[in-house]
Design a protein around this motif. Structure first.
Motif, PDB file in Angstrom:
ATOM      1  N   HIS A   1       0.789  -1.024  -0.010  1.00 58.98           N
ATOM      2  CA  HIS A   1       0.009  -0.209  -0.041  1.00 58.98           C
ATOM      3  C   HIS A   1       0.947   1.137   0.025  1.00 58.98           C
ATOM      4  O   HIS A   1       0.636   2.303  -0.904  1.00 58.98           O
ATOM      5  CB  HIS A   1      -1.067  -0.026   1.251  1.00 58.98           C
ATOM      6  N   ALA A   2       1.961   1.251   0.684  1.00 54.01           N
ATOM      7  CA  ALA A   2       2.993   2.411   0.881  1.00 54.01           C
ATOM      8  C   ALA A   2       3.596   2.430  -0.618  1.00 54.01           C
ATOM      9  O   ALA A   2       3.840   3.684  -0.930  1.00 54.01           O
ATOM     10  CB  ALA A   2       3.829   2.205   2.029  1.00 54.01           C
ATOM     11  N   MET A   3       3.894   1.610  -1.047  1.00 50.99           N
ATOM     12  CA  MET A   3       4.513   1.634  -2.421  1.00 50.99           C
ATOM     13  C   MET A   3       3.524   2.197  -3.370  1.00 50.99           C
ATOM     14  O   MET A   3       3.924   3.055  -4.313  1.00 50.99           O
ATOM     15  CB  MET A   3       5.319   0.387  -3.043  1.00 50.99           C
ATOM     16  N   ARG A   4       2.272   1.826  -3.164  1.00 55.12           N
ATOM     17  CA  ARG A   4       1.439   2.506  -4.418  1.00 55.12           C
ATOM     18  C   ARG A   4       1.263   4.296  -3.947  1.00 55.12           C
ATOM     19  O   ARG A   4       1.356   4.923  -4.925  1.00 55.12           O
ATOM     20  CB  ARG A   4      -0.020   1.871  -3.993  1.00 55.12           C
ATOM     21  N   LYS A   5       1.133   4.270  -2.843  1.00 55.49           N
ATOM     22  CA  LYS A   5       0.976   5.742  -2.358  1.00 55.49           C
ATOM     23  C   LYS A   5       2.160   6.705  -2.623  1.00 55.49           C
ATOM     24  O   LYS A   5       2.324   7.977  -3.050  1.00 55.49           O
ATOM     25  CB  LYS A   5       0.785   5.943  -0.807  1.00 55.49           C
ATOM     26  N   GLY A   6       3.606   5.813  -2.312  1.00 56.86           N
ATOM     27  CA  GLY A   6       5.022   6.618  -2.921  1.00 56.86           C
ATOM     28  C   GLY A   6       5.023   6.630  -4.183  1.00 56.86           C
ATOM     29  O   GLY A   6       6.160   7.442  -4.489  1.00 56.86           O
ATOM     30  N   GLY A   7       4.134   6.145  -5.090  1.00 52.08           N
ATOM     31  CA  GLY A   7       4.373   6.221  -6.372  1.00 52.08           C
ATOM     32  C   GLY A   7       5.510   5.148  -7.019  1.00 52.08           C
ATOM     33  O   GLY A   7       5.593   5.139  -8.201  1.00 52.08           O
ATOM     34  N   HIS A   8       5.731   4.044  -6.342  1.00 50.16           N
ATOM     35  CA  HIS A   8       6.641   3.335  -6.774  1.00 50.16           C
ATOM     36  C   HIS A   8       5.899   2.279  -7.333  1.00 50.16           C
ATOM     37  O   HIS A   8       6.377   1.095  -8.036  1.00 50.16           O
ATOM     38  CB  HIS A   8       7.621   2.770  -5.905  1.00 50.16           C
ATOM     39  N   ILE A   9       4.798   1.951  -7.148  1.00 52.00           N
ATOM     40  CA  ILE A   9       3.521   0.943  -7.766  1.00 52.00           C
ATOM     41  C   ILE A   9       2.650   1.757  -8.449  1.00 52.00           C
ATOM     42  O   ILE A   9       1.923   2.350  -7.431  1.00 52.00           O
ATOM     43  CB  ILE A   9       3.322  -0.153  -6.898  1.00 52.00           C
TER      44      ILE A   9
ATOM     45  N   HIS B   1      17.867   2.146   0.381  1.00 45.34           N
ATOM     46  CA  HIS B   1      17.091   3.551   0.585  1.00 45.34           C
ATOM     47  C   HIS B   1      15.877   3.613   0.916  1.00 45.34           C
ATOM     48  O   HIS B   1      14.990   2.990   0.378  1.00 45.34           O
ATOM     49  CB  HIS B   1      17.488   4.534  -0.597  1.00 45.34           C
ATOM     50  N   SER B   2      15.817   3.982   2.246  1.00 42.42           N
ATOM     51  CA  SER B   2      14.194   3.967   2.922  1.00 42.42           C
ATOM     52  C   SER B   2      13.431   4.918   2.359  1.00 42.42           C
ATOM     53  O   SER B   2      13.644   6.137   2.322  1.00 42.42           O
ATOM     54  CB  SER B   2      14.671   4.129   4.465  1.00 42.42           C
ATOM     55  N   HIS B   3      12.155   4.639   2.364  1.00 45.54           N
ATOM     56  CA  HIS B   3      11.264   5.477   1.919  1.00 45.54           C
ATOM     57  C   HIS B   3      10.108   5.510   3.032  1.00 45.54           C
ATOM     58  O   HIS B   3       9.751   4.275   3.436  1.00 45.54           O
ATOM     59  CB  HIS B   3      10.482   5.101   0.350  1.00 45.54           C
ATOM     60  N   CYS B   4       9.356   6.407   3.298  1.00 49.16           N
ATOM     61  CA  CYS B   4       8.231   6.664   4.513  1.00 49.16           C
ATOM     62  C   CYS B   4       7.051   7.082   3.787  1.00 49.16           C
ATOM     63  O   CYS B   4       7.214   8.146   3.003  1.00 49.16           O
ATOM     64  CB  CYS B   4       9.000   7.388   5.593  1.00 49.16           C
ATOM     65  N   THR B   5       5.991   6.188   4.012  1.00 46.62           N
ATOM     66  CA  THR B   5       4.840   6.979   3.507  1.00 46.62           C
ATOM     67  C   THR B   5       3.850   6.827   4.662  1.00 46.62           C
ATOM     68  O   THR B   5       3.695   5.888   5.417  1.00 46.62           O
ATOM     69  CB  THR B   5       4.153   5.946   2.649  1.00 46.62           C
ATOM     70  N   ASP B   6       3.225   7.971   4.844  1.00 47.57           N
ATOM     71  CA  ASP B   6       1.927   8.114   5.715  1.00 47.57           C
ATOM     72  C   ASP B   6       0.681   7.742   5.065  1.00 47.57           C
ATOM     73  O   ASP B   6       0.226   8.403   3.849  1.00 47.57           O
ATOM     74  CB  ASP B   6       1.998   9.393   6.262  1.00 47.57           C
ATOM     75  N   MET B   7      -0.024   6.943   5.926  1.00 49.96           N
ATOM     76  CA  MET B   7      -1.420   6.391   5.179  1.00 49.96           C
ATOM     77  C   MET B   7      -2.517   6.599   6.017  1.00 49.96           C
ATOM     78  O   MET B   7      -2.203   6.751   7.390  1.00 49.96           O
ATOM     79  CB  MET B   7      -1.194   4.880   4.657  1.00 49.96           C
ATOM     80  N   GLU B   8      -3.655   6.133   5.716  1.00 47.28           N
ATOM     81  CA  GLU B   8      -4.843   5.986   6.601  1.00 47.28           C
ATOM     82  C   GLU B   8      -5.440   4.697   6.326  1.00 47.28           C
ATOM     83  O   GLU B   8      -5.632   4.416   5.171  1.00 47.28           O
ATOM     84  CB  GLU B   8      -5.844   7.064   6.231  1.00 47.28           C
ATOM     85  N   GLY B   9      -5.809   4.104   7.273  1.00 50.04           N
ATOM     86  CA  GLY B   9      -6.417   2.842   7.176  1.00 50.04           C
ATOM     87  C   GLY B   9      -7.817   2.837   8.030  1.00 50.04           C
ATOM     88  O   GLY B   9      -8.247   3.966   8.592  1.00 50.04           O
ATOM     89  N   ILE B  10      -8.625   1.729   8.217  1.00 50.38           N
ATOM     90  CA  ILE B  10      -9.615   1.620   9.113  1.00 50.38           C
ATOM     91  C   ILE B  10      -9.165   0.553  10.281  1.00 50.38           C
ATOM     92  O   ILE B  10      -8.786  -0.624  10.126  1.00 50.38           O
ATOM     93  CB  ILE B  10     -10.872   1.060   8.374  1.00 50.38           C
ATOM     94  N   ASN B  11      -9.772   1.048  11.430  1.00 49.19           N
ATOM     95  CA  ASN B  11      -9.268   0.031  12.782  1.00 49.19           C
ATOM     96  C   ASN B  11     -10.432  -0.908  12.841  1.00 49.19           C
ATOM     97  O   ASN B  11     -11.179  -0.954  12.127  1.00 49.19           O
ATOM     98  CB  ASN B  11      -8.846   0.984  13.938  1.00 49.19           C
ATOM     99  N   LYS B  12     -10.362  -1.497  13.859  1.00 49.33           N
ATOM    100  CA  LYS B  12     -11.373  -2.690  14.265  1.00 49.33           C
ATOM    101  C   LYS B  12     -12.544  -2.186  14.422  1.00 49.33           C
ATOM    102  O   LYS B  12     -13.739  -2.980  14.370  1.00 49.33           O
ATOM    103  CB  LYS B  12     -10.768  -3.523  15.035  1.00 49.33           C
ATOM    104  N   LEU B  13     -12.819  -0.863  14.807  1.00 50.81           N
ATOM    105  CA  LEU B  13     -14.055  -0.161  15.135  1.00 50.81           C
ATOM    106  C   LEU B  13     -14.740   0.418  13.786  1.00 50.81           C
ATOM    107  O   LEU B  13     -15.645   0.697  14.074  1.00 50.81           O
ATOM    108  CB  LEU B  13     -13.953   0.466  16.383  1.00 50.81           C
ATOM    109  N   GLY B  14     -13.960   0.305  13.016  1.00 53.29           N
ATOM    110  CA  GLY B  14     -14.546   1.164  11.818  1.00 53.29           C
ATOM    111  C   GLY B  14     -13.961   2.433  11.360  1.00 53.29           C
ATOM    112  O   GLY B  14     -14.689   3.034  10.542  1.00 53.29           O
ATOM    113  N   TYR B  15     -13.165   3.053  12.370  1.00 54.41           N
ATOM    114  CA  TYR B  15     -12.637   4.488  12.367  1.00 54.41           C
ATOM    115  C   TYR B  15     -11.716   4.656  11.565  1.00 54.41           C
ATOM    116  O   TYR B  15     -10.406   3.815  11.611  1.00 54.41           O
ATOM    117  CB  TYR B  15     -12.755   5.015  13.697  1.00 54.41           C
ATOM    118  N   PRO B  16     -11.403   5.623  10.839  1.00 58.06           N
ATOM    119  CA  PRO B  16     -10.175   5.998   9.897  1.00 58.06           C
ATOM    120  C   PRO B  16      -8.923   6.299  10.895  1.00 58.06           C
ATOM    121  O   PRO B  16      -9.156   6.637  12.094  1.00 58.06           O
ATOM    122  CB  PRO B  16     -10.324   7.334   9.355  1.00 58.06           C
ATOM    123  N   THR B  17      -7.759   5.605  10.821  1.00 54.59           N
ATOM    124  CA  THR B  17      -6.766   5.653  11.736  1.00 54.59           C
ATOM    125  C   THR B  17      -5.423   5.783  10.710  1.00 54.59           C
ATOM    126  O   THR B  17      -5.277   5.291   9.691  1.00 54.59           O
ATOM    127  CB  THR B  17      -6.428   4.598  12.391  1.00 54.59           C
TER     128      THR B  17
END
Length: 360
Positions: free
Chosen positions: A90-98, A247-263
């Motif tokens: 998921h991070a590679m998609r958001k980072g543009g590498h996929i 070389h390290s790449h860092c991506t900040d993402m948003e997912g859904i926790n077990k209660l259904g809230y964005p995290t």
């Protein structure tokens, strides 16, 4: 009646000199051979965050990366932590590498939750992979159907061996895997003691020596001077490059926790770069310079905190509040004044006192 004499297996000869020389087959061009290979690294060094991007390159999912795979394959990735693999892709998609859809990724990158199986059970997987060979067009316009590559991350979590330090047991297991999987490349991921590039040849895969001795290629993830590298050890193709900076790449993402809230969550992954001696020296100098800058910045902040908490301190007292060499503290105080973050009373006298400049 004459009995039929079966040919001895060593009496069936193959040509010793070919008109056209075939180069070795690779999973990842000039880096990972198509065979049974071992990748080892110390615990916590980031084996999965380095390996998942490598396997994404193998499938042809990655774009704008320095390594490639002339032969595209599907990947069967057996992981002890599938959630980590989800995050990395998921991070590679958001980072543009996929730049592919989830459906396209799922088609070629097959993820499996790892469980410990005997080698005899593992090789039965081949019977279920008939639809996972991937067609590649040849130079003549024909077709080469490439077998998938299987990744076991890690061996401890996927191969059921009574004693991983027993050479005879490990040797038997590897032989069974190699013979049973046949032409399917296999990547075995395991642990090694903490080491550095300088003594990589003195270190080895944790457990029996057969992990390395009975496989066709060994690679090691190494940490040296805060730099991670992928180093090629034993091999059968004499690579031009044996070390790759990660070389390290860092991506900040948003997912859904077990209660259904964005995290919000953060994920790191690594991409390789071939290392020449000159490039390695330049990278080390760059990292050392950045480390010095970070240290200088922290020293300035510590001095500013001391001055803010106790306005009017003399030079000697201010410098006593923080650790570091005297000349670096003097330089930091000068820089704080030049940046307009502090001002000095009695600047021309022996006793100088320091005060913070209030922010606008």
């Amino acid at each position: 009646m004459n009995s039929i004499v079966r040919p001895h297996p060593w009496s069936v000869f193959t040509p010793s000199c070919l008109d056209v020389l075939e180069v070795p087959e690779f999973v990842l061009d000039n880096v990972l051979a198509a065979g049974t290979i071992v990748i080892a690294g110390q615990r916590g060094i980031g084996k999965t965050s380095a390996l998942v991007p490598l396997m994404a390159i193998v499938t042809g999912l990655c774009s704008a990366v320095p390594l490639g795979a002339s032969v595209r394959r599907k990947v069967i990735y057996v992981s002890e932590d599938t959630a980590q693999v989800h995050r990395i892709l998921h991070a590679m998609r958001k980072g543009g590498h996929i730049k592919r859809t989830p459906a396209e990724i799922n088609e070629v990158f097959k993820l499996v939750q790892g469980s410990r199986l005997a080698p005899s059970e593992i090789v039965e997987l081949k019977l279920h992979l008939k639809d996972h060979w991937l067609d590649n067009e040849t130079a003549s316009g024909g077709n080469y159907s490439a077998p998938p590559v299987i990744v076991l991350d890690t061996t401890n979590a996927t191969i059921d061996i009574e004693n991983i330090s027993d050479n005879s047991q490990v040797s038997k297991a590897i032989s069974e895997l190699r013979n049973g999987l046949g032409e399917i490349p296999l990547v075995l991921v395991g642990h090694m003691p903490k080491t550095s590039l300088g003594d990589v040849r003195q270190k080895s895969f944790v457990g029996a020596g057969s992990w390395e001795g009975d496989t066709q290629q060994n690679l090691y993830l190494i940490m040296e001077d805060d730099m991670r590298s992928l180093v090629i050890g034993k091999n059968r193709f004499s690579p031009e490059v044996i070390e790759y900076a990660l070389h390290s790449h860092c991506t900040d993402m948003e997912g859904i926790n077990k209660l259904g809230y964005p995290t919000k969550l953060r994920c790191w992954y690594s991409l390789p770069e071939a290392m020449s001696l000159e490039r390695k020296i330049a990278l080390k100098e760059k990292k050392a310079k950045q480390k010095r800058l970070d240290s200088d910045y922290k020293l300035m902040e510590d001095l500013l905190d001391a001055i803010t908490e106790n306005p009017g301190l003399s030079t000697t007292v201010v410098k006593s509040k923080v650790s570091g060499k005297g000349e670096r503290k003097n330089a930091a105080l000068i820089q704080l004044e030049q940046d307009g973050r502090i001002y000095i009373k009695n600047p021309d006298n022996r006793t100088r006192t320091y005060y913070p400049v209030a922010p606008f």
